[in-house]
Write a protein that holds these residues in place. Structure first.
Motif, short mmCIF file in Angstrom:
data_model
loop_
_atom_site.label_atom_id
_atom_site.label_comp_id
_atom_site.label_asym_id
_atom_site.label_seq_id
_atom_site.Cartn_x
_atom_site.Cartn_y
_atom_site.Cartn_z
N ASP A 27 0.89 -1.27 0.10
CA ASP A 27 -0.09 0.29 -0.16
C ASP A 27 0.53 1.19 0.02
O ASP A 27 0.75 2.39 -0.61
CB ASP A 27 -1.07 -0.14 0.91
CG ASP A 27 -2.40 -1.04 1.14
OD1 ASP A 27 -2.24 -1.43 -0.42
OD2 ASP A 27 -2.87 -1.44 2.20
N VAL A 30 1.89 1.08 -3.28
CA VAL A 30 1.43 1.78 -5.14
C VAL A 30 1.19 4.01 -4.44
O VAL A 30 0.76 4.11 -4.82
CB VAL A 30 0.75 1.37 -4.03
CG1 VAL A 30 -0.61 2.06 -5.23
CG2 VAL A 30 0.35 -0.27 -5.16
N CYS A 31 1.05 3.96 -3.03
CA CYS A 31 0.85 5.49 -2.25
C CYS A 31 1.98 6.84 -3.35
O CYS A 31 1.85 7.15 -3.35
CB CYS A 31 0.53 5.35 -1.00
SG CYS A 31 0.27 7.21 -1.12
N ARG A 34 1.59 6.03 -7.24
CA ARG A 34 0.62 6.74 -7.71
C ARG A 34 0.87 8.49 -7.41
O ARG A 34 0.27 9.54 -8.00
CB ARG A 34 -0.76 6.52 -6.60
CG ARG A 34 -2.16 7.00 -7.40
CD ARG A 34 -2.53 7.11 -6.34
NE ARG A 34 -3.21 5.27 -6.56
CZ ARG A 34 -3.83 5.40 -4.90
NH1 ARG A 34 -3.06 5.76 -3.73
NH2 ARG A 34 -3.36 3.84 -5.15
N ASP A 35 1.32 9.05 -6.29
CA ASP A 35 1.60 10.19 -5.75
C ASP A 35 2.59 11.02 -6.86
O ASP A 35 3.05 11.80 -6.64
CB ASP A 35 1.75 10.42 -4.72
CG ASP A 35 0.59 10.06 -3.46
OD1 ASP A 35 -0.50 10.23 -3.92
OD2 ASP A 35 1.56 9.97 -2.16
N ARG A 113 -2.74 -2.93 -8.79
CA ARG A 113 -3.34 -1.68 -7.96
C ARG A 113 -3.31 -0.63 -8.60
O ARG A 113 -3.95 0.64 -8.62
CB ARG A 113 -2.92 -1.78 -6.42
CG ARG A 113 -2.71 -2.89 -6.14
CD ARG A 113 -1.68 -2.80 -4.83
NE ARG A 113 -2.49 -4.01 -3.41
CZ ARG A 113 -1.64 -4.32 -2.68
NH1 ARG A 113 -2.01 -3.53 -1.99
NH2 ARG A 113 -2.08 -5.19 -1.73
N LEU A 114 -2.13 -0.47 -9.35
CA LEU A 114 -2.10 1.10 -10.03
C LEU A 114 -2.65 1.68 -11.22
O LEU A 114 -4.08 2.19 -11.02
CB LEU A 114 -1.10 1.37 -10.38
CG LEU A 114 0.64 1.98 -9.29
CD1 LEU A 114 1.72 1.90 -9.52
CD2 LEU A 114 0.14 2.79 -8.93
N GLN A 116 -5.92 -0.23 -11.49
CA GLN A 116 -7.61 -0.58 -10.46
C GLN A 116 -7.59 0.96 -10.11
O GLN A 116 -8.98 1.26 -10.50
CB GLN A 116 -7.19 -2.11 -9.49
CG GLN A 116 -7.36 -3.27 -9.74
CD GLN A 116 -7.39 -3.54 -8.73
OE1 GLN A 116 -7.36 -3.12 -7.11
NE2 GLN A 116 -8.27 -4.99 -8.59
N SER A 117 -6.55 2.28 -9.58
CA SER A 117 -7.39 3.04 -9.58
C SER A 117 -6.49 4.86 -10.29
O SER A 117 -7.27 5.03 -9.42
CB SER A 117 -6.14 3.49 -8.23
OG SER A 117 -4.67 3.41 -8.45
N GLY A 118 -6.58 4.16 -11.30
CA GLY A 118 -6.27 4.39 -11.60
C GLY A 118 -5.17 6.20 -11.80
O GLY A 118 -5.13 7.12 -12.32
N GLY A 119 -4.59 5.41 -11.01
CA GLY A 119 -3.63 6.21 -10.34
C GLY A 119 -2.64 6.81 -11.36
O GLY A 119 -1.81 7.69 -11.36
#
Length: 122
Positions: A27, A30-31, A34-35, A113-114, A116-119
């Motif tokens: 997590d 991924v954060c 994404r950021d 995960r990236l 999925q989140s569309g990040g």
């Protein structure tokens, strides 16, 4: 404020530590990714050509680093890899499996995960 490329290097390097990768670890990675605002294609380049060549031997070590890589050392080494050209990339492609075998499953989970989140744009 977007995470810097250096933050991406530090986050990805955690995949090669001699520790159990938990959902919390994933997590956090991924954060950070994404950021960063970087597209997934660039994050993959960073993973394969900048970070993996620096830290992969830790996964093969009997007593690997577990508490974390020295951030200054990691920044310097990844920064050098960022500047390298075709020869470096070719060598990394040849060594892809040994460099990433220990964390390829986790990398695929992070990618999913990236996506999925569309990040991170694909």
């Amino acid at each position: 404020m977007p995470a810097s490329r250096e933050a991406v290097w530090l986050a990805l390097a955690d995949l090669w530590l001699d520790t159990e990768i938990t959902a919390t670890t994933l997590d956090a990675i991924v954060c950070t990714l994404r950021d960063s605002g970087l597209p997934l294609a660039e994050l993959e380049q960073i993973f394969y050509y900048e970070v993996a060549p620096v830290v992969w031997r830790n996964a093969w070590s009997v007593a690997g680093e577990w508490s974390g890589f020295d951030p200054q050392w990691l920044r310097e080494e990844c920064g050098r890899n960022q500047q390298r050209g075709r020869w470096h990339r070719g060598k990394c492609r040849l060594l892809r499996w040994p460099m990433t075998y220990a964390c390829s499953e986790h990398w695929q989970q992070i990618r999913a995960r990236l996506a999925q989140s569309g990040g991170a744009p694909l």
